[in-house]
Motif scaffolding. Structure first.
Motif, PDB file in Angstrom:
ATOM      1  N   SER A  32       1.256  -3.635  30.078  1.00 65.22           N
ATOM      2  CA  SER A  32       0.664  -3.707  28.742  1.00 65.22           C
ATOM      3  C   SER A  32       0.369  -5.158  28.358  1.00 65.22           C
ATOM      4  O   SER A  32       1.170  -6.057  28.619  1.00 65.22           O
ATOM      5  CB  SER A  32       1.587  -3.071  27.703  1.00 65.22           C
ATOM      6  OG  SER A  32       2.817  -3.752  27.612  1.00 65.22           O
ATOM      7  N   ASP A  56       2.428   1.793  32.357  1.00 65.30           N
ATOM      8  CA  ASP A  56       1.868   1.510  31.034  1.00 65.30           C
ATOM      9  C   ASP A  56       0.837   0.385  31.124  1.00 65.30           C
ATOM     10  O   ASP A  56       1.169  -0.759  31.434  1.00 65.30           O
ATOM     11  CB  ASP A  56       3.003   1.107  30.084  1.00 65.30           C
ATOM     12  CG  ASP A  56       2.528   0.875  28.661  1.00 65.30           C
ATOM     13  OD1 ASP A  56       1.339   1.139  28.376  1.00 65.30           O
ATOM     14  OD2 ASP A  56       3.345   0.429  27.833  1.00 65.30           O
ATOM     15  N   THR A  58      -1.340  -0.024  28.380  1.00 70.99           N
ATOM     16  CA  THR A  58      -1.862  -0.111  27.014  1.00 70.99           C
ATOM     17  C   THR A  58      -2.210  -1.552  26.654  1.00 70.99           C
ATOM     18  O   THR A  58      -1.486  -2.493  26.979  1.00 70.99           O
ATOM     19  CB  THR A  58      -0.849   0.430  25.990  1.00 70.99           C
ATOM     20  OG1 THR A  58       0.396  -0.272  26.130  1.00 70.99           O
ATOM     21  CG2 THR A  58      -0.606   1.915  26.179  1.00 70.99           C
TER      22      THR A  58
END
Length: 215
Positions: A32, A56, A58
């Motif tokens: 992320s 992840d 994001t």
């Protein structure tokens, strides 16, 4: 970086930018906010079978990033800057691309998209409200895809496999659908303005209306 196993590692902002990474396994790793511009991942695994979780991504920057032959199943790409991303011959089952951006904005009203998602398994992937216009999206598997509110205007979706797919939930006008297995697509309830079809596809859609083409 080659043939490495990374477990629950948090990658810093520029740690992997522009690198080529091959045959690596990433287990519950956190990408992320990382800048992965021009980074190439070859035959890497981002999905862990034991925990049944993906990595992840994001808010990451994935401009011109390339994923080739990777397992991206259940990875989270929400809010990622994915302009120019390439996902080729990958598994991305159940991946979440909601709020990811595939566009380059010139002004608030002038923009264009770029993405190359090719020959990949996108079953159960979430592209809700995604804008993937005039992109290369051919020969993918789209089983039970969530495309609610998405726009694929002018994209190449040729050769795709569409099963349990809700054509009414997104905009496919001016798309190339030649050679695709269209599943439950019907003329009655789907806007097909400017769509490219081959003769076999067109004949099947007309047969659904009770119209038979004579050769």
């Amino acid at each position: 970086m080659n043939s490495t196993i990374c477990i629950e590692q948090k990658f810093s902002l520029n740690e992997l930018t522009g690198n080529t990474i091959s045959e690596c396994r990433f287990i519950n790793c956190d990408f992320s906010h990382a800048d992965l511009t021009d980074t190439v991942f070859k035959n890497c695994h981002f999905y862990d079978d034991e925990s049944q979780t993906g990595c992840d991504f994001t808010h990451s920057v994935l401009k011109e990033a390339r994923f080739i032959g990777c397992d991206l199943s259940l990875c989270n790409f929400r809010y990622a800057d994915a302009f120019g991303i390439e996902i080729r011959e990958c598994r991305a089952q159940g991946a979440d691309f909601r709020s990811a951006s595939f566009m380059n904005k010139i002004t608030e009203r002038v923009w264009f998209c770029s993405a190359f998602i090719i020959k990949s398994n996108l079953s159960y992937t979430n592209f809700s409200k995604a804008v993937l216009e005039k992109c290369e999206l051919w020969e993918n598997r789209w089983t039970a895809e969530n495309v609610l509110g998405a726009s694929f205007i002018g994209s190449d979706l040729s050769g795709g496999e569409f099963n349990e797919f809700d054509w009414r939930s997104a905009n496919f006008t001016f798309c190339d659908l030649t050679g695709a297995a269209l599943g439950n697509l019907t003329i009655r309830d789907t806007e097909l303005d400017g769509v490219k079809l081959d003769m076999n596809q067109a004949g099947q859609l007309l047969m659904d209306l009770g119209i038979i083409l004579q050769g």
